[in-house]
Design a protein around this motif. Structure first.
Motif, PDB file in Angstrom:
ATOM      1  N   ARG A  36       0.848  -1.201   0.000  1.00 45.61           N
ATOM      2  CA  ARG A  36       0.000   0.000   0.000  1.00 45.61           C
ATOM      3  C   ARG A  36       0.878   1.244   0.000  1.00 45.61           C
ATOM      4  O   ARG A  36       0.448   2.309  -0.401  1.00 45.61           O
ATOM      5  N   ASN A  61       0.840  -1.524  -4.777  1.00 46.25           N
ATOM      6  CA  ASN A  61       0.205  -2.765  -5.215  1.00 46.25           C
ATOM      7  C   ASN A  61      -0.327  -2.627  -6.637  1.00 46.25           C
ATOM      8  O   ASN A  61      -0.204  -3.553  -7.454  1.00 46.25           O
ATOM      9  N   THR A  83      -8.215  -5.013  -1.567  1.00 43.69           N
ATOM     10  CA  THR A  83      -6.986  -5.122  -2.363  1.00 43.69           C
ATOM     11  C   THR A  83      -7.306  -5.616  -3.773  1.00 43.69           C
ATOM     12  O   THR A  83      -6.793  -5.083  -4.764  1.00 43.69           O
TER      13      THR A  83
END
Ligand SMILES: NC(=O)c1ccc[n+]([C@@H]2O[C@H](COP(=O)([O-])OP(=O)(O)OC[C@H]3O[C@@H](n4cnc5c(N)ncnc54)[C@H](OP(=O)(O)O)[C@@H]3O)[C@@H](O)[C@H]2O)c1
Length: 224
Positions: A36, A61, A83
């Motif tokens: 992150r 990411n 995510t």
């Protein structure tokens, strides 16, 4: 022979991601550490580069998901959905290996699978059919992978596309473990559930990272 793909480690600063990235980098594969926080990824990549003696890429990411051809997701279950949604567009057309075990603290020794059936099926639903989801590495302890010692554990690999699944089997081998085709993505529930059983065994029998090993003399796979 086709060049080995760059492996994008989504959550690559963590315990499992860093340990896998280290093993793969030491075996000669190219990894990109994602986080992150790109600065945290750079720090982790720098440490790995110093160890393997060549540069290791890093970024957010999303940058790792965009740059790499093969994605490996190593984030906690609580972070899985956010995510995957963040990298969904970048993952389209790629193989994504999800390692998520649906552990729900504090009861991590209790099997608690999500409504979708497994964390792997949840990943496939979140990502859509454009992404070929494979799941693996649920039953191997990160702190054991983080060493140079042999790890006495087989890696069960699940996925609906046998060609994509074979990628996971090869990555297990590159990490020094035996990877075995475990069948459809729905079967991932079995390995994900087994992790809670292994944590219970660790506690009950004071084991330092119990694992699974499949017995029997295996021949070349013919029915995947
Ligand atoms: N540890 C094991 O032995 C093991 C074994 C088999 C499977 N697994 C599975 O592998 C996955 C990763 O486990 P782990 O032990 O490596 O986890 P971890 O070290 O706790 O976390 C991995 C990375 O995920 C990112 N992360 C943490 N919280 C987040 C959040 N709220 N939102 C987004 N990203 C977050 C962090 O990276 P940044 O802060 O850099 O973004 C962190 O370095 C889990 O699903 C676990 O069930 C673990």
């Amino acid at each position: 022979m086709a060049a080995e793909p760059l492996i994008g480690m989504i959550g690559g600063t963590g315990k499992l991601g860093a340990a896998l990235a280290r093993r793969w980098a030491k075996s000669g594969l190219s990894v990109m550490i994602g986080s992150r926080d790109a600065a945290r990824a750079k720090e982790a990549a720098g440490a790995l580069a110093a160890e393997v003696g060549r540069s290791v890429a890093s970024g957010s990411n999303l940058q790792a998901a965009q740059a790499a051809q093969l994605l490996v997701v190593t984030v906690p279950y609580a972070a899985q959905a956010a995510t995957l949604v963040e990298i969904r567009a970048a993952a389209a057309g790629k193989v994504l290996i999800d390692t998520t075990v649906p552990l729900m603290p504090p009861k991590v020794m209790r099997v608690q699978l999500p409504a979708e059936g497994s964390a792997a099926q949840r990943a496939q639903q979140l990502l859509g059919a454009d992404v070929s989801v494979v799941s693996a590495f649920h039953n191997v302890a990160a702190h054991k992978l983080a060493t140079d010692e042999a790890v006495a554990c087989d890696v069960l690999v699940f996925g609906d596309d046998p060609v994509a699944r074979e990628r996971g089997v090869q990555l297990a081998r590159a990490a020094g473990l035996r990877g075995l085709h475990g069948g459809a993505l729905a079967n991932s529930a079995a390995a994900e559930a087994l992790t809670s059983v292994l944590i219970f065994i660790n506690k009950t029998y004071a084991v330092d990272g119990a694992g699974v090993a499949i017995t029997g003399a295996l021949r070349e796979p013919h029915a995947k």
